[in-house]
Scaffold this active site. Structure first.
Site, PDB file in Angstrom:
ATOM      1  N   GLN A  66      -4.431  29.810   5.246  1.00 46.36           N
ATOM      2  CA  GLN A  66      -3.422  28.779   5.021  1.00 46.36           C
ATOM      3  C   GLN A  66      -2.003  29.113   5.473  1.00 46.36           C
ATOM      4  OE1 GLN A  66      -1.427  26.211   1.376  1.00 46.36           O
ATOM      5  NE2 GLN A  66      -3.278  27.306   0.932  1.00 46.36           N
ATOM      6  N   ARG A  87     -12.645  33.433  16.352  1.00 45.32           N
ATOM      7  CA  ARG A  87     -13.759  34.312  16.661  1.00 45.32           C
ATOM      8  C   ARG A  87     -14.980  33.473  17.040  1.00 45.32           C
ATOM      9  NH1 ARG A  87     -15.721  39.193  12.960  1.00 45.32           N
ATOM     10  NH2 ARG A  87     -14.492  38.064  11.454  1.00 45.32           N
ATOM     11  N   PHE A 146      -3.003  38.200   9.836  1.00 43.42           N
ATOM     12  CA  PHE A 146      -4.116  39.091   9.521  1.00 43.42           C
ATOM     13  C   PHE A 146      -3.684  40.080   8.443  1.00 43.42           C
ATOM     14  CE2 PHE A 146      -5.449  38.389  14.110  1.00 43.42           C
ATOM     15  CZ  PHE A 146      -6.583  37.656  13.779  1.00 43.42           C
ATOM     16  N   ARG A 153      -5.351  47.117  15.394  1.00 40.71           N
ATOM     17  CA  ARG A 153      -6.724  47.554  15.677  1.00 40.71           C
ATOM     18  C   ARG A 153      -7.340  46.758  16.825  1.00 40.71           C
ATOM     19  NH1 ARG A 153      -7.073  47.944  10.141  1.00 40.71           N
ATOM     20  NH2 ARG A 153      -8.239  45.990   9.926  1.00 40.71           N
ATOM     21  N   LYS A 185      -3.787  43.419   0.960  1.00 40.14           N
ATOM     22  CA  LYS A 185      -4.163  42.049   1.315  1.00 40.14           C
ATOM     23  C   LYS A 185      -3.633  41.136   0.215  1.00 40.14           C
ATOM     24  CE  LYS A 185      -8.427  42.946   3.822  1.00 40.14           C
ATOM     25  NZ  LYS A 185      -9.883  42.754   3.836  1.00 40.14           N
ATOM     26  N   VAL A 186      -3.210  39.978   0.599  1.00 33.19           N
ATOM     27  CA  VAL A 186      -2.616  39.080  -0.392  1.00 33.19           C
ATOM     28  C   VAL A 186      -3.067  37.635  -0.183  1.00 33.19           C
ATOM     29  CG1 VAL A 186      -0.418  38.073  -1.151  1.00 33.19           C
ATOM     30  CG2 VAL A 186      -0.596  40.534  -0.846  1.00 33.19           C
ATOM     31  N   TYR A 187      -3.400  36.970  -1.274  1.00 30.54           N
ATOM     32  CA  TYR A 187      -3.668  35.531  -1.275  1.00 30.54           C
ATOM     33  C   TYR A 187      -2.607  34.820  -2.117  1.00 30.54           C
ATOM     34  CZ  TYR A 187      -8.291  36.092   0.886  1.00 30.54           C
ATOM     35  OH  TYR A 187      -9.311  36.363   1.761  1.00 30.54           O
ATOM     36  N   GLU A 188      -2.580  33.516  -1.962  1.00 25.20           N
ATOM     37  CA  GLU A 188      -1.603  32.644  -2.629  1.00 25.20           C
ATOM     38  C   GLU A 188      -1.150  33.102  -4.014  1.00 25.20           C
ATOM     39  OE1 GLU A 188      -0.092  29.505  -1.825  1.00 25.20           O
ATOM     40  OE2 GLU A 188       0.860  29.824  -3.765  1.00 25.20           O
ATOM     41  N   ASP A 217       1.477  30.509   0.155  1.00 26.39           N
ATOM     42  CA  ASP A 217       0.912  30.309   1.491  1.00 26.39           C
ATOM     43  C   ASP A 217       1.758  29.336   2.312  1.00 26.39           C
ATOM     44  OD1 ASP A 217      -1.205  32.008   1.274  1.00 26.39           O
ATOM     45  OD2 ASP A 217      -2.650  30.498   0.710  1.00 26.39           O
ATOM     46  N   GLY A 296      18.099  23.414 -13.599  1.00 26.55           N
ATOM     47  CA  GLY A 296      19.509  23.284 -13.223  1.00 26.55           C
ATOM     48  C   GLY A 296      20.395  23.051 -14.429  1.00 26.55           C
ATOM     49  N   GLY A 297      21.574  22.522 -14.181  1.00 23.90           N
ATOM     50  CA  GLY A 297      22.577  22.352 -15.236  1.00 23.90           C
ATOM     51  C   GLY A 297      22.426  21.066 -16.029  1.00 23.90           C
TER      52      GLY A 297
HETATM   53  N1  CAO Z   1     -12.322  38.354  17.572  1.00 25.80           N
HETATM   54  C1  CAO Z   1     -12.807  39.467  17.003  1.00 25.80           C
HETATM   55  N2  CAO Z   1     -12.481  39.847  15.749  1.00 25.80           N
HETATM   56  C2  CAO Z   1     -11.651  39.036  15.059  1.00 25.80           C
HETATM   57  C3  CAO Z   1     -11.111  37.862  15.605  1.00 25.80           C
HETATM   58  C4  CAO Z   1     -11.489  37.533  16.935  1.00 25.80           C
HETATM   59  N3  CAO Z   1     -11.025  36.441  17.540  1.00 25.80           N
HETATM   60  N4  CAO Z   1     -10.319  37.281  14.679  1.00 25.80           N
HETATM   61  C5  CAO Z   1     -10.366  38.060  13.584  1.00 25.80           C
HETATM   62  N5  CAO Z   1     -11.172  39.111  13.791  1.00 25.80           N
HETATM   63  C6  CAO Z   1     -11.482  40.207  12.870  1.00 25.80           C
HETATM   64  C7  CAO Z   1     -10.308  41.135  12.684  1.00 25.80           C
HETATM   65  O1  CAO Z   1     -10.150  41.998  13.773  1.00 25.80           O
HETATM   66  C8  CAO Z   1     -10.688  41.845  11.388  1.00 25.80           C
HETATM   67  O2  CAO Z   1     -11.592  42.880  11.675  1.00 25.80           O
HETATM   68  P1  CAO Z   1     -11.286  44.429  11.311  1.00 25.80           P
HETATM   69  O3  CAO Z   1     -10.819  44.460   9.889  1.00 25.80           O
HETATM   70  O4  CAO Z   1     -12.629  45.045  11.497  1.00 25.80           O
HETATM   71  O5  CAO Z   1     -10.259  44.906  12.252  1.00 25.80           O
HETATM   72  C9  CAO Z   1     -11.470  40.767  10.629  1.00 25.80           C
HETATM   73  O6  CAO Z   1     -11.732  39.722  11.576  1.00 25.80           O
HETATM   74  C10 CAO Z   1     -10.805  40.195   9.429  1.00 25.80           C
HETATM   75  O7  CAO Z   1      -9.412  39.955   9.574  1.00 25.80           O
HETATM   76  P2  CAO Z   1      -8.427  40.090   8.310  1.00 25.80           P
HETATM   77  O8  CAO Z   1      -8.324  41.532   7.979  1.00 25.80           O
HETATM   78  O9  CAO Z   1      -7.156  39.442   8.455  1.00 25.80           O
HETATM   79  O10 CAO Z   1      -9.191  39.199   7.234  1.00 25.80           O
HETATM   80  P3  CAO Z   1      -9.739  39.474   5.778  1.00 25.80           P
HETATM   81  O11 CAO Z   1     -10.725  38.402   5.572  1.00 25.80           O
HETATM   82  O12 CAO Z   1     -10.209  40.851   5.543  1.00 25.80           O
HETATM   83  O13 CAO Z   1      -8.451  39.223   4.870  1.00 25.80           O
HETATM   84  C11 CAO Z   1      -6.500  38.019   4.155  1.00 25.80           C
HETATM   85  C12 CAO Z   1      -7.940  37.949   4.700  1.00 25.80           C
HETATM   86  C13 CAO Z   1      -5.932  36.631   4.128  1.00 25.80           C
HETATM   87  C14 CAO Z   1      -6.509  38.594   2.727  1.00 25.80           C
HETATM   88  C15 CAO Z   1      -5.673  38.931   5.074  1.00 25.80           C
HETATM   89  O14 CAO Z   1      -5.761  38.427   6.375  1.00 25.80           O
HETATM   90  C16 CAO Z   1      -4.226  39.070   4.682  1.00 25.80           C
HETATM   91  O15 CAO Z   1      -3.870  39.734   3.728  1.00 25.80           O
HETATM   92  N6  CAO Z   1      -3.314  38.470   5.467  1.00 25.80           N
HETATM   93  C17 CAO Z   1      -1.885  38.605   5.319  1.00 25.80           C
HETATM   94  C18 CAO Z   1      -1.383  37.817   4.159  1.00 25.80           C
HETATM   95  C19 CAO Z   1      -1.742  36.367   4.270  1.00 25.80           C
HETATM   96  O16 CAO Z   1      -1.474  35.689   5.226  1.00 25.80           O
HETATM   97  N7  CAO Z   1      -2.306  35.856   3.190  1.00 25.80           N
HETATM   98  C20 CAO Z   1      -2.524  34.442   3.095  1.00 25.80           C
HETATM   99  C21 CAO Z   1      -3.928  34.133   3.041  1.00 25.80           C
HETATM  100  S1  CAO Z   1      -4.099  32.452   2.674  1.00 25.80           S
HETATM  101  O17 CAO Z   1      -3.208  31.778   3.758  1.00 25.80           O
END
Ligand code: CAO
Length: 477
Positions: A66, A87, A146, A153, A185-188, A217, A296-297
């Site tokens: 998101q 992907r 990501f 990587r 890693k972080v979600y909403e 997000d 607010g006030g």
């Molecule tokens: N081709 C090949 N590999 C791909 C690809 C592509 N086109 N697109 C993604 N991938 C792979 C990545 O390389 C990664 O693989 P490795 O970990 O082996 O290098 C894998 O897909 C997963 O990517 P990710 O690490 O971002 O995803 P996740 O599911 O593990 O985590 C999330 C998700 C949201 C927790 C993490 O991306 C994150 O913390 N993002 C930053 C904060 C953020 O934006 N949070 C909001 C999430 S909600 O909007």
């Protein structure tokens, strides 16, 4: 200039001949178009017909879920050409999350990826890397959210990108900025908690609460869009790209800044506008949850309206704004409060807010929320009905302004999405459906990156743009 090819899809020609033509035109145009002060002359085209604000800006969109997609959808609404890299065989995980129509991309995905094009590339495949290099040279901005370290990587380090295209802006969302949590890693909801929103939301005697609005997000995506547009503007002067980072914790804190204001005020005494002050409950060391108190006030609270027993949204937010206190007193049948020293002036009312709002509620409960809205607005009392999502979805004025838009999708049929919340007089948004997975792969390879038909056929068999093996398609939960 962007060229209309089919329907509403615009693509740019990248052939050598076309590039030469554009270069020639560019060389001639500025002199003819510039006024005496060196700036471009105002367009003579009618407003709304001189293109869009970000026309010509090309976004290489690696974002998913998101936070990133919110940002790139806004940029697309403003006219940027957003090329979403996904992907092969899998795509953005949200395509399959919270599905309501079997076999069709979810609303989670379609409502965050309108006006974009989708290309599938395996970023770890050697041929995929080559395609990405061309895209990096071709685009102005790379957007990604990501997990920390993922882009590196893939081999897409800042150093590599900057060397490949020194003008490229690399914009990232991460959960945290540099510090103890930067690798997390972080979600909403994690962001809402870490950014100070959850500890200050909810009722004093209940646990911390997260809000329905996706301030972690979507809020961070909005901040990132602002950073990108600023970096594009700076690039006009410097000629070089830069890194733009928005940490979700920072974005939430920016939206919760009034609570950091209150944290500092606490050192100088109680927060007198908080309901708990009037109730005689002492403050602790940190800003407490304030229920529905106004931030607010001008004190406010949510009050019941007619029908509240059966309708969970039959409520109104009522603000006792000081300049209209007299009108409020007249409306609720308490004209004596206008001169009563316990009620006449705002400071006197602060310890009595609970009683005041209970009294006003006796009046609002005799009217529907829309009747309260009409009566109060006629005498300038600021109130707001609690609108359900059903009411918002059906509200004709939001459809008329393009804030709520119905779009058609080949697999799921018609669905509602949120259009551009920013309205511009010379950059009119037309909302288009989200792309299917890889819908524009060949179009982008051929028209943007200049691959020949034979080269595309070779790429297809290489496995760089197709799912590795049949049946490997991920169906996310
Ligand atoms: N081709 C090949 N590999 C791909 C690809 C592509 N086109 N697109 C993604 N991938 C792979 C990545 O390389 C990664 O693989 P490795 O970990 O082996 O290098 C894998 O897909 C997963 O990517 P990710 O690490 O971002 O995803 P996740 O599911 O593990 O985590 C999330 C998700 C949201 C927790 C993490 O991306 C994150 O913390 N993002 C930053 C904060 C953020 O934006 N949070 C909001 C999430 S909600 O909007």
């Amino acid at each position: 200039m962007a060229k209309k090819v089919t329907g509403k899809t615009k693509v740019k020609s990248k052939s050598k001949a076309a590039a030469k033509k554009v270069a020639k035109l560019k060389a001639k145009k500025p002199a003819a178009k510039k006024a005496a002060n060196g700036l471009p002359k105002p367009s003579t085209k009618p407003y709304g017909q001189a293109g869009k604000a970000l026309e010509g800006v090309r976004i290489l969109d690696f974002s998913h879920v998101q936070a990133g997609p919110t940002c790139t959808q806004l940029l697309a609404y403003m006219g940027a050409d957003v090329i979403k890299v996904e992907r092969p065989g899998v795509g953005d995980i949200t395509r399959g999350q919270l599905r309501d129509v079997k076999g069709a991309d979810s609303l989670y995905f379609t409502m965050l990826n309108g006006n974009k094009r989708s290309i599938t590339i395996d970023s770890k495949h050697p041929k995929g890397k080559e395609i990405l290099e061309r895209l990096i040279k071709h685009c102005d901005v790379l957007v990604e959210n990501f997990a920390p370290g993922t882009l590196d990587r893939m081999g897409l380090t800042w150093e590599y990108i900057h060397k490949t295209n020194p003008r490229m802006i690399v914009a990232s969302v991460k959960g945290f900025g540099p510090g103890p949590y930067e690798d997390c890693k972080v979600y909403e909801n994690i962001a809402q908690c870490a950014g100070g929103a959850a500890s200050t939301t909810g009722f004093r005697d209940g646990p911390p609460l997260v809000t329905g609005a996706q301030i972690g997000d979507s809020g961070t995506g909005l901040h990132l869009a602002f950073g990108i547009v600023s970096a594009l503007y700076q690039r006009i002067r410097t000629g070089r790209g830069q890194r733009v980072l928005c940490a979700m914790q920072d974005g939430v804190l920016n939206l919760a800044r009034v609570k950091l204001r209150d944290q500092q005020r606490l050192a100088h005494g109680p927060l007198t506008e908080y309901g708990q002050h009037g109730e005689g409950i002492p403050f602790g060391p940190a800003v407490p949850r304030a229920g529905n108190d106004s931030g607010g006030g001008q004190p406010g609270w949510i009050l019941k309206c007619k029908g509240w027993e059966n309708d969970p949204d039959a409520y109104i937010y009522f603000i006792t704004q000081a300049p209209v206190w007299g009108a409020i007193c007249d409306l609720i049948g308490k004209p004596d409060w206008k001169t009563d020293p316990d009620y006449a002036a705002p400071p006197a009312r602060l310890p009595r807010l609970r009683h005041i709002f209970n009294t006003i509620e006796q009046w609002t409960m005799t009217k529907t929320k829309f009747e309260v809205m009409d009566i109060c607005n006629a005498v300038d009392i600021p109130v707001g009905p609690i609108l359900s999502m059903k009411e918002i979805a059906e509200e004709p004025s939001l459809r008329k302004t393009g804030t709520v838009v119905e779009v058609d999708h080949p697999k799921r049929g018609k669905y509602l999405t949120v259009g551009n919340p920013v309205k511009m007089s010379d950059s009119i948004t037309d909302v288009r459906r989200a792309p299917l997975l890889g819908e524009h792969t060949e179009e982008i390879l051929a028209k943007e990156l200049g691959y020949s038909a034979a080269e595309i056929a070779e790429i297809k068999t290489s496995g760089a743009i197709t799912a590795p093996e049949k049946g490997a398609r991920a169906e996310a939960a």
